[in-house]
Design a protein around this motif. Structure first.
Motif, short mmCIF file in Angstrom:
data_model
loop_
_atom_site.label_atom_id
_atom_site.label_comp_id
_atom_site.label_asym_id
_atom_site.label_seq_id
_atom_site.Cartn_x
_atom_site.Cartn_y
_atom_site.Cartn_z
N ASN A 56 47.69 35.27 101.75
CA ASN A 56 47.63 33.81 101.74
C ASN A 56 47.43 33.33 100.29
OD1 ASN A 56 46.32 31.15 101.76
ND2 ASN A 56 46.23 31.40 103.98
N ALA A 57 48.36 32.54 99.79
CA ALA A 57 48.31 32.09 98.40
C ALA A 57 47.04 31.29 98.09
CB ALA A 57 49.54 31.25 98.07
N LYS A 58 46.57 30.49 99.04
CA LYS A 58 45.36 29.69 98.81
C LYS A 58 44.12 30.58 98.75
CE LYS A 58 47.16 25.40 100.66
NZ LYS A 58 47.04 24.35 101.66
N VAL A 59 44.07 31.58 99.59
CA VAL A 59 42.95 32.53 99.57
C VAL A 59 42.96 33.30 98.25
CG1 VAL A 59 41.95 34.58 100.66
CG2 VAL A 59 42.80 32.70 102.08
N LYS A 60 44.14 33.73 97.83
CA LYS A 60 44.25 34.44 96.54
C LYS A 60 43.82 33.55 95.38
CE LYS A 60 47.71 37.93 97.46
NZ LYS A 60 48.02 39.01 96.57
N ALA A 61 44.20 32.28 95.42
CA ALA A 61 43.83 31.35 94.35
C ALA A 61 42.31 31.17 94.31
CB ALA A 61 44.52 30.01 94.54
N LEU A 62 41.69 31.03 95.49
CA LEU A 62 40.23 30.93 95.54
C LEU A 62 39.61 32.21 94.98
CD1 LEU A 62 37.53 29.61 96.35
CD2 LEU A 62 37.84 30.65 98.62
N ALA A 63 40.11 33.34 95.39
CA ALA A 63 39.57 34.62 94.91
C ALA A 63 39.64 34.71 93.39
CB ALA A 63 40.32 35.78 95.55
N GLN A 64 40.76 34.33 92.81
CA GLN A 64 40.90 34.37 91.35
C GLN A 64 39.91 33.42 90.67
OE1 GLN A 64 42.52 36.51 89.56
NE2 GLN A 64 43.54 37.47 91.28
N GLN A 65 39.72 32.24 91.26
CA GLN A 65 38.77 31.29 90.70
C GLN A 65 37.34 31.83 90.78
OE1 GLN A 65 39.73 28.19 89.24
NE2 GLN A 65 37.70 28.51 88.41
N LEU A 66 37.01 32.45 91.91
CA LEU A 66 35.67 33.00 92.06
C LEU A 66 35.43 34.15 91.10
CD1 LEU A 66 35.14 32.96 95.94
CD2 LEU A 66 34.45 31.27 94.24
N ILE A 67 36.43 35.00 90.91
CA ILE A 67 36.29 36.10 89.95
C ILE A 67 35.98 35.53 88.57
CG2 ILE A 67 37.51 37.95 88.74
CD1 ILE A 67 39.05 38.40 91.45
N LYS A 68 36.76 34.54 88.15
CA LYS A 68 36.58 33.94 86.83
C LYS A 68 35.20 33.29 86.71
CE LYS A 68 38.22 30.17 83.91
NZ LYS A 68 36.88 29.64 83.77
N ASP A 69 34.88 32.40 87.64
CA ASP A 69 33.63 31.64 87.53
C ASP A 69 32.40 32.52 87.65
OD1 ASP A 69 35.24 29.41 87.26
OD2 ASP A 69 34.78 28.58 89.25
N HIS A 70 32.42 33.48 88.57
CA HIS A 70 31.23 34.32 88.75
C HIS A 70 31.11 35.36 87.64
CE1 HIS A 70 29.55 32.69 92.44
NE2 HIS A 70 30.80 32.46 92.80
N THR A 71 32.22 35.77 87.06
CA THR A 71 32.15 36.66 85.90
C THR A 71 31.53 35.90 84.72
OG1 THR A 71 34.03 37.98 86.64
CG2 THR A 71 33.50 38.08 84.29
N ASP A 72 31.95 34.66 84.52
CA ASP A 72 31.36 33.83 83.46
C ASP A 72 29.86 33.62 83.70
OD1 ASP A 72 33.87 33.60 82.29
OD2 ASP A 72 34.22 31.55 83.00
N ALA A 73 29.49 33.31 84.92
CA ALA A 73 28.07 33.11 85.25
C ALA A 73 27.28 34.39 85.04
CB ALA A 73 27.92 32.60 86.68
#
Length: 136
Positions: A23-40
């Motif tokens: 699912n493209a939307k699930v993948k997009a969320l996953a990528q955003q979470l990886i980025k944001d939580h890695t930064d945090a």
């Protein structure tokens, strides 16, 4: 400690979703979470030595088991399980960061909680919306 464990779960579960979901939307969320939580996580790791805090290097046993179970899922079942896990994890994170932002004892961690909270709230809303769409 709880914030670091939360970030770790978000990153690892989202890495699974980025490769397993169709699912493209699930993948997009996953990528955003990886980025944001890695930064945090990086910000928290930078604070830890100054505050004499030792951060965990592995998920707690409950989250490790949840990651293992998630890894066994496939297709839409995976997406539902991943999104349900994100909703639960982000509800917990929002509660944790809200509470610490209001009454935390350490000023630098309090500032981290306050600055991170809006992203967590956005993640929670996105995960809820996607879960509703998939669960129907």
């Amino acid at each position: 400690m709880q914030a670091a464990l939360s970030d770790m779960f978000e990153i690892r579960s989202s890495q699974l979703a980025a490769t397993r979901s169709g699912n493209a939307k699930v993948k997009a969320l996953a990528q955003q979470l990886i980025k944001d939580h890695t930064d945090a996580s990086r910000k928290l790791a930078a604070l830890a030595p100054r505050l004499n805090i030792r951060l965990p290097t592995a998920p707690d046993p409950l989250k490790a088991a949840e990651l293992t179970a998630l890894g066994l899922q496939q297709g839409e079942g995976f997406d539902r399980a991943y999104l349900a896990a994100q909703v639960t994890a982000h509800e917990q994170a929002v509660n944790l960061f809200t509470a610490y932002g209001k009454s935390g004892a350490q000023a630098q961690l309090k500032a981290h909680a306050t600055s991170t909270l809006p992203a967590l709230q956005k993640h929670l809303q996105t995960a809820r919306d996607l879960f509703k769409g998939i669960a129907q």
